[in-house]
Design a protein around this motif. Structure first.
Motif, PDB file in Angstrom:
ATOM      1  N   SER A  13       3.312  -7.041  -6.701  1.00 51.19           N
ATOM      2  CA  SER A  13       2.547  -6.139  -5.835  1.00 51.19           C
ATOM      3  C   SER A  13       1.071  -6.462  -5.963  1.00 51.19           C
ATOM      4  CB  SER A  13       2.790  -4.673  -6.211  1.00 51.19           C
ATOM      5  OG  SER A  13       2.120  -4.347  -7.419  1.00 51.19           O
ATOM      6  N   LEU A  14       0.288  -6.023  -4.979  1.00 51.42           N
ATOM      7  CA  LEU A  14      -1.151  -6.267  -5.005  1.00 51.42           C
ATOM      8  C   LEU A  14      -1.825  -5.561  -6.170  1.00 51.42           C
ATOM      9  CD1 LEU A  14      -1.900  -5.868  -1.185  1.00 51.42           C
ATOM     10  CD2 LEU A  14      -1.895  -8.011  -2.476  1.00 51.42           C
ATOM     11  N   GLU A  15      -1.227  -4.467  -6.633  1.00 55.75           N
ATOM     12  CA  GLU A  15      -1.839  -3.661  -7.694  1.00 55.75           C
ATOM     13  C   GLU A  15      -1.476  -4.138  -9.098  1.00 55.75           C
ATOM     14  OE1 GLU A  15       0.137  -2.340  -5.274  1.00 55.75           O
ATOM     15  OE2 GLU A  15      -1.524  -1.784  -3.927  1.00 55.75           O
ATOM     16  N   TYR A  16      -0.507  -5.028  -9.228  1.00 58.00           N
ATOM     17  CA  TYR A  16      -0.026  -5.458 -10.541  1.00 58.00           C
ATOM     18  C   TYR A  16      -1.163  -5.992 -11.414  1.00 58.00           C
ATOM     19  CZ  TYR A  16       2.254  -8.402 -14.054  1.00 58.00           C
ATOM     20  OH  TYR A  16       2.639  -8.989 -15.221  1.00 58.00           O
ATOM     21  N   ARG A  17      -1.175  -5.541 -12.660  1.00 57.97           N
ATOM     22  CA  ARG A  17      -2.113  -6.044 -13.658  1.00 57.97           C
ATOM     23  C   ARG A  17      -1.401  -6.115 -15.009  1.00 57.97           C
ATOM     24  NH1 ARG A  17      -4.232  -6.492  -9.447  1.00 57.97           N
ATOM     25  NH2 ARG A  17      -6.431  -6.100  -8.845  1.00 57.97           N
TER      26      ARG A  17
END
Length: 289
Positions: A13-17
């Protein structure tokens, strides 16, 4: 020295960290707080694994984010995956970065005539183990390849995990050529062609795509470490590079433990991975130039 990771948001996902912790469980930056050396006396370096071998997701240390977690690269609002350009499947090494290094775009490399790519220096681990994303391994340097990526110097340091069962056999770049036939040639081929499926031309190299030896590679690393020191002590303007750290002595960007925790707590909680696009496993075939 041991390190661990903590995932935030959903994978794919774009939010993955993926945030990092030290042995005390305190949040750190893998870019700034993990030491350059695992054993300086024996020239053993730390490597942060961003991309495990055979995988396609283009993961990287987020140089512009506070605490620099690993995230997936994004282009035109979409997550990036490297294409499978026959006969290669994903990345053909464990791929990552050496901490406390920086390829300064304002510093013109004496060897290539181009500035750096604004990232920590890239590393290709040729060992047998398929590492995990976020794993920090100890490596010895074998040589380097100078990729010229869209007018930027993008060094690729060839290393082997010191815990590999065959590590004692590899001490310089010629050992790779002798003991792993065609691996160096395949490495050049991979870097030359991996952007072609995206409609880009083949990448170019300095030194006619010849690998330089261990001593040359270590000198390159030391130069990028010097550039990093200037960056993290504010002697060089890093632009959008985020230098927030928790341990670097003399750095004006150092933050307290509570501040670091607040950065991580502000990220979305971990969730189940999102599915990957169906075309990630597609093969691309084309005639080499």
């Amino acid at each position: 020295m041991s390190f661990s990771t903590e995932q935030r948001a959903k994978a794919n996902s774009l939010e993955y960290r993926l945030f990092f912790k030290d042995g005390k469980g305190q949040y750190i930056s893998p870019f700034h707080d993990i030491p350059l050396y695992a054993d300086e006396g024996n020239s053993i370096f730390n490597m942060v694994v961003e991309v495990p071998r055979w995988t396609n997701a283009k993961m990287e240390i987020a140089t512009k984010d506070p605490l620099n977690p690993i995230k997936q690269d994004v282009k035109k609002g979409k997550l990036r995956y490297v294409a499978n350009v026959f006969p290669h499947k994903g990345y053909i090494w464990n791929y990552g970065a050496i901490p406390q290094t920086w390829e300064n775009p304002s510093h013109i490399d004496d060897n290539t005539g181009f500035g750096g790519d604004n990232d920590p220096i890239d590393v290709c681990d040729i060992g047998s183990k398929v590492c995990e994303r976020g794993e920090v391994i100890k490596v010895k340097v074998l040589g380097t390849l100078a990729l010229i990526d869209e007018g930027e110097t993008d060094w690729k340091i060839m290393v082997i995990n010191v815990e590999d069962s065959e590590a004692s056999l590899f001490n310089d770049i010629e050992d790779v050529r002798r003991l792993k036939p065609n691996y160096l040639e395949s490495t050049v081929d991979w870097f030359r062609r991996y952007k072609v499926p995206d409609g880009k031309p083949e990448n170019q190299f300095a030194f006619d795509a010849e690998f330089k030896n261990k001593d040359f590679a270590i000198d390159v690393i030391k130069c990028t470490h010097y550039q990093w020191k200037a960056l993290v002590t504010k002697k060089t303007d890093g632009g959008e590079i985020n230098c927030t750290n928790t341990t670097v002595e003399g750095s004006p960007f150092i933050c307290k433990t509570g501040e670091a925790k607040a950065i991580v707590d502000a990220a979305p909680p971990c969730g189940s991975a999102s599915p990957t696009p169906v075309d990630v496993d597609k093969w691309y075939y084309y005639q080499k130039n």
